[in-house]
Design a protein around this motif. Structure first.
Motif, PDB file in Angstrom:
ATOM      1  N   GLU A 172       0.992  -1.085   0.001  1.00 41.90           N
ATOM      2  CA  GLU A 172       0.090   0.096  -0.053  1.00 41.90           C
ATOM      3  C   GLU A 172       0.857   1.227  -0.081  1.00 41.90           C
ATOM      4  O   GLU A 172       1.963   1.418   0.627  1.00 41.90           O
ATOM      5  N   ASP A 182       0.872   4.081   1.521  1.00 36.47           N
ATOM      6  CA  ASP A 182       1.335   4.836   2.862  1.00 36.47           C
ATOM      7  C   ASP A 182       2.071   3.934   3.704  1.00 36.47           C
ATOM      8  O   ASP A 182       2.418   4.530   4.896  1.00 36.47           O
ATOM      9  N   VAL A 183       2.389   2.693   3.330  1.00 38.96           N
ATOM     10  CA  VAL A 183       3.464   1.994   3.957  1.00 38.96           C
ATOM     11  C   VAL A 183       4.662   2.231   3.969  1.00 38.96           C
ATOM     12  O   VAL A 183       5.224   2.867   2.976  1.00 38.96           O
ATOM     13  N   GLN A 242       6.214   1.252  14.550  1.00 40.56           N
ATOM     14  CA  GLN A 242       5.245   1.956  13.749  1.00 40.56           C
ATOM     15  C   GLN A 242       4.601   0.947  12.842  1.00 40.56           C
ATOM     16  O   GLN A 242       3.327   0.855  12.736  1.00 40.56           O
ATOM     17  N   LEU A 243       5.269  -0.041  12.198  1.00 39.44           N
ATOM     18  CA  LEU A 243       4.823  -0.891  11.097  1.00 39.44           C
ATOM     19  C   LEU A 243       3.794  -1.786  11.623  1.00 39.44           C
ATOM     20  O   LEU A 243       2.622  -1.976  11.282  1.00 39.44           O
ATOM     21  N   THR A 244       4.130  -2.315  12.846  1.00 37.21           N
ATOM     22  CA  THR A 244       3.236  -3.334  13.540  1.00 37.21           C
ATOM     23  C   THR A 244       1.648  -2.810  14.085  1.00 37.21           C
ATOM     24  O   THR A 244       0.799  -3.526  13.866  1.00 37.21           O
ATOM     25  N   LYS A 245       1.776  -1.556  13.980  1.00 34.04           N
ATOM     26  CA  LYS A 245       0.401  -1.011  14.498  1.00 34.04           C
ATOM     27  C   LYS A 245      -0.611  -1.162  13.320  1.00 34.04           C
ATOM     28  O   LYS A 245      -1.660  -1.045  13.259  1.00 34.04           O
ATOM     29  N   LYS A 246       0.178  -1.072  11.953  1.00 33.00           N
ATOM     30  CA  LYS A 246      -0.905  -1.132  10.755  1.00 33.00           C
ATOM     31  C   LYS A 246      -1.396  -2.633  10.603  1.00 33.00           C
ATOM     32  O   LYS A 246      -2.054  -2.772   9.456  1.00 33.00           O
ATOM     33  N   TYR A 247      -0.751  -3.487  11.219  1.00 34.85           N
ATOM     34  CA  TYR A 247      -1.197  -5.031  11.065  1.00 34.85           C
ATOM     35  C   TYR A 247      -1.383  -5.580  12.619  1.00 34.85           C
ATOM     36  O   TYR A 247      -1.630  -4.782  13.316  1.00 34.85           O
TER      37      TYR A 247
END
Ligand code: XCC
Ligand code: SF4
Length: 648
Positions: free
Chosen positions: A25, A27-28, A342-347
Motif C-alpha cells: 500500500e 502509505d506504508v 510503527q509498522l506493526t500498528k498497521k497490522y
C-alpha cells in the motif's frame, strides 16, 4: 513502492521481497522507501570520517589541508572515528558473550529455568582453554568455574585473555611484538573511548593499533566466549536440512518470528512450539499449529541447532510483518529496526521486546531473565495464539522458499573430513595443497538498503565456488545465499571441478553455513586448526584465505573486519564506503601498514568485479608463497623408470 524511481530488481534480489513491495500500500513506509526519500549524509558516505564531534568546540569538519579547532588533523579524526565504531561493534558482540557466560553460571547452579548443559565435551574443552583443571569435579562445578573464568576475562586488567592461546604461536608473537595483545575485553573498549576523547591519543597509527587490540578482544574474546557457551548450552551444531524465505510463514498456523541476536529465549520458544498443551491452545484459537521462524542472527542460532526456518535476513524484518501473517515478533538485541514499532500498528502483529537492554516505543516489553525463560516462553506463545483470531483478511505470503543445509561447526568440519576415529583437517589441507580447493573465502556480514539486497553476496559466492574456492558464511550473508537456493549439496554443480570432487567425496555443499555473526569466531578457530594441521605455513597469514563483507552496514562488521585483518587475513569491504575513505593516511595504515605488521589488511573496494579479482590475486599470491601454485602432474612410472630412479 514507487517503481519509477528504482526498479524492484534493483531493490532486492529476493523475489519474495519484490513481490511484497509490488503489492504494498502507498502509505506504508519501509527501509526501502526511506532509502529513496533520504539520501545518505555525505559526511557519513563518500567523505565519511571527516567530522569530529568529540568536544563542544566542534563539530569540526576538516580537509587534508585543514585542522579542527584543537589542531586535530584529518588522519587523527578519521582514526578516532573508526576506533569508536570498532569499540561499539566489539562491545555489542562482547556484551552478548558476557550474557552467555552469566547464563552458563546460572545454569550450572540450576537457576536458569528450562536450561541445562547439553554439550559436556565442549564444556570440558572450553574449561581447558581457560586454564581450568577438571580433575574429579562434577559437570556443574566445571561449568560454574568456566562461566566465572569467562566473566573474569571481561574485567581482566593485565596479562592476556586466555582464548588468544588458540591462535598459532607465531601469530601470538606478532601481537606481543606490536603490543596489541588484548588484556581484558571491557578494558580495551573503555581505553578506546578514553584514547579518542578530546586531547588524548593523536597519532593515527597509534590510535588504530588500539582499535586492533579492541577488535581482537572481540574476535578471540567476547565473540568466542559467546559461540563456545552457546554450543555448551544448546549443543554444537551438526549439519541439518531446513528451508528458508517468507514462504515458510504458514497461512493456517500461529506464526512467531524470533529476531535479533540472542539465542536463549528463542531456543526455548522453538523447542516448545511442538508441545502438546501449547499446540492444543493454538488449535482452540482456530490455528492448525505453531510455526516458529526467524530473522537475522537469532534465526541463524535456532537454524543451526534446531533447523528453525529463517524467513529472511536484515532487510526482511519489515517484510515479514507486511505479509499480515505474523501474530507475534519477538526481538532481543541488535539489528532491530525501530520502524517495527510503527509498522506493526498497521497490522495485527504484536511486537515484543525481551532484553533488559532494549526497549522500543510501541512494543510490549516482556523481560527475559535467566530464571524465567520457560514461563516467559509459554506466555509469549500463548499471547501469539490469542492474536491469531485478529488476523485480517488480506494475508499475503509470497510462495517462495528454498532448501538449505546449515550447521557447520569447526568440530563437525573436522569430523566430516577425517571420520569419527581420526577427526582432522588433513583432507582439507591436502585438498588446498593439491589445488582442488584454491582457497577459503569467508563472505559474511550484513545487508544494506543502499545496495541491491543480497545481490553482492550471491554474485561473489557463485563466482568463487565456480573457481574452486570453498566459501564459508555467517550472518546475513549466509541467509542471502540460502535464500537464492545454492546452500545445498546439489549446488556443487555450480562449483569448479576440484571443489566439486571434494564436496562429492565428503557430501557437503561448496558453501558452508557456520552460524551467526558472533560465530565468525569459528572461522578463527578453523584457521588456527588448519595451520596446526601443517603443510600450509606457520601462521594464519600464510593461508590462502580471505574475507569479504560486500553489503556491510553495522559497526560490528568493522570490528569483525579488523580482527580478521589483525589475525593475518586480507579483508575487503564493498557497497557503502568504510568511514576512512577521505584520509589517505589512514587508508595507508590499514593496508600497507597493517600488512607489514599483521600480515593482513582491511580495505574498501567499490567495484565488485575488481574486488573479486583482488581476492583471487591475494589468494593466488599466498599459494605462490607456499609453492603450491603449480599443479603437480601425477607421473605414472613404469618399472624401468622406477629402477632408474632408484639407481640415482
Ligand atoms: Fe545484523 Fe547479525 Fe549484519 Fe545481519 S550480518 S545485519 S550485524 S544480523 Ni552480522
Ligand atoms: Fe574539533 Fe578537536 Fe573538538 Fe574534535 S576534539 S570537535 S577536532 S576541537
Amino acid at each position: 513502492m514507487n517503481k519509477d524511481k528504482r526498479e524492484l530488481s534493483d531493490v532486492s534480489s529476493d523475489e519474495a521481497i519484490c513481490r511484497l513491495l509490488e503489492n504494498m500500500e502507498e502509505d506504508v513506509s519501509t527501509v526501502f522507501t526511506r532509502s529513496q526519500s533520504m539520501k545518505p549524509c555525505p559526511i557519513g558516505g563518500s567523505i565519511s570520517g571527516i567530522c569530529c564531534k568529540n568536544c563542544a568546540m566542534g563539530p569540526c569538519r576538516v580537509r587534508e589541508d585543514s585542522a579542527g579547532l584543537c589542531g586535530a588533523t584529518l588522519g587523527t579524526i578519521t582514526a578516532r572515528n573508526l576506533g569508536r565504531h570498532i569499540a561499539a561493534g566489539a562491545s555489542a558482540h562482547s556484551d552478548h558473550g558476557r550474557d552467555m557466560a552469566h547464563l552458563l553460571a546460572l545454569t550450572a547452579e540450576g537457576k536458569a529455568e528450562g536450561l541445562k548443559i547439553k554439550d559436556e565435551l565442549k564444556l570440558f574443552k572450553l574449561a581447558k582453554n581457560l586454564g581450568i583443571k577438571s580433575g574429579d569435579k562434577s559437570v556443574g562445578e566445571i561449568a560454574k568455574e568456566t562461566a566465572e573464568k569467562a566473566m573474569l576475562l571481561f574485567g581482566q586488567q593485565t596479562g592476556e585473555i586466555d582464548l588468544i592461546k588458540i591462535a598459532p604461536k607465531k601469530r601470538q608473537e606478532i601481537w606481543r611484538k606490536y603490543k596489541v595483545m588484548p588484556r581484558g575485553i571491557d578494558r580495551e573498549v573503555v581505553e578506546m573511548m578514553h584514547r579518542t576523547n578530546m586531547g588524548v591519543d593523536q597519532d593515527p597509527e597509534h590510535i588504530l593499533d588500539h582499535a586492533v587490540r579492541t577488535a581482537l578482544s572481540d574476535g578471540w574474546g567476547g565473540s568466542m566466549i559467546g559461540t563456545e557457551i552457546t554450543d555448551i548450552l544448546f549443543t554444537t551444531p551438526v549439519p541439518l536440512a531446513a528451508k528458508t524465505n517468507l514462504g515458510m510463514l504458514k497461512e493456517d498456523e500461529v506464526n512467531i518470528v524470533v529476531h535479533g541476536h540472542e539465542p536463549t529465549l528463542s531456543e526455548i520458544i522453538a523447542e516448545l512450539a511442538d508441545e502438546k498443551e501449547l499446540v492444543e491452545y493454538a488449535k482452540n484459537k482456530g490455528a492448525k499449529g505453531i510455526n516458529v521462524v526467524g530473522i537475522c542472527c537469532t534465526a541463524n542460532e535456532v537454524l543451526m541447532r534446531q533447523g528453525v526456518a529463517p524467513v529472511g535476513n536484515f532487510l526482511s524484518q519489515e517484510m515479514a510483518i507486511m505479509t499480515g501473517a505474523v501474530e507475534l515478533m519477538i526481538v532481543d538485541i541488535q539489528c532491530i529496526m525501530q520502524s517495527l514499532g510503527q509498522l506493526t500498528k498497521k497490522y495485527h502483529t504484536k511486537l515484543v521486546t525481551s532484553s533488559p537492554k532494549a526497549k522500543i516505543s510501541g512494543a510490549i516489553h516482556m523481560e527475559f531473565q535467566e530464571i524465567n525463560g520457560l514461563t516467559l516462553a509459554k506466555e509469549i506463545i500463548k499471547m501469539a495464539a490469542d492474536n491469531f483470531p485478529n488476523r485480517k483478511a488480506n494475508v499475503c505470503i509470497p510462495e517462495i522458499k528454498s532448501d538449505l543445509i546449515a550447521g557447520f561447526s569447526h568440530e563437525y568440519i573436522r569430523y566430516m573430513l577425517g571420520g569419527r576415529f581420526r577427526e582432522s583437517f588433513r583432507p582439507l589441507n591436502d585438498g588446498i595443497i593439491d589445488g582442488r580447493i584454491q582457497g577459503i573465502v569467508a563472505i559474511v556480514g550484513c545487508n544494506n538498503a543502499r545496495l541491491t539486497h543480497d545481490k553482492y553476496h550471491n554474485f561473489l559466492t557463485r563466482e568463487l565456488i565456480k573457481r574452486d574456492y570453498l566459501v564459508v558464511q555467517t550472518g546475513c550473508g549466509a541467509l542471502s545465499t540460502a535464500k537464492c537456493g545454492i546452500m545445498t549439496p546439489e549446488s556443487m554443480e555450480y562449483a569448479g571441478e576440484g571443489l566439486r570432487s571434494i564436496c562429492e567425496a565428503v557430501g557437503i555443499p561448496p558453501i558452508l553455513h557456520l552460524g551467526s555473526c558472533v560465530d565468525n569466531s569459528r572461522i578463527l578457530t578453523i584457521a588456527s586448526e588448519i595451520v596446526e594441521e601443517g603443510g600450509l605455513g606457520e601462521d594464519i597469514s600464510d593461508l590462502p584465505a580471505a574475507g569479504i563483507a560486500p553489503e556491510w552496514m553495522s559497526e560490528k562488521a568493522l570490528s569483525i573486519g579488523t580482527y580478521f585483518a589483525a589475525s593475518g587475513v586480507y579483508v575487503a569491504f564493498s557497497g557503502q564506503p568504510i568511514p576512512v575513505e577521505s584520509s589517505e593516511e589512514v587508508k595507508k595504515i590499514m593496508t600497507v601498514g597493517w600488512q607489514e605488521k599483521y600480515g593482513g589488511q582491511l580495505e574498501y573496494i567499490a567495484d565488485i568485479d575488481q574486488l573479486l579479482s583482488k581476492i583471487i590475486d591475494v589468494i593466488q599470491a599466498k599459494r605462490k608463497a607456499l609453492k603450491i601454485d603449480v599443479k603437480k602432474e601425477r607421473v605414472l612410472m613404469d618399472m624401468e623408470a622406477r629402477r632408474a630412479l632408484q639407481d640415482v
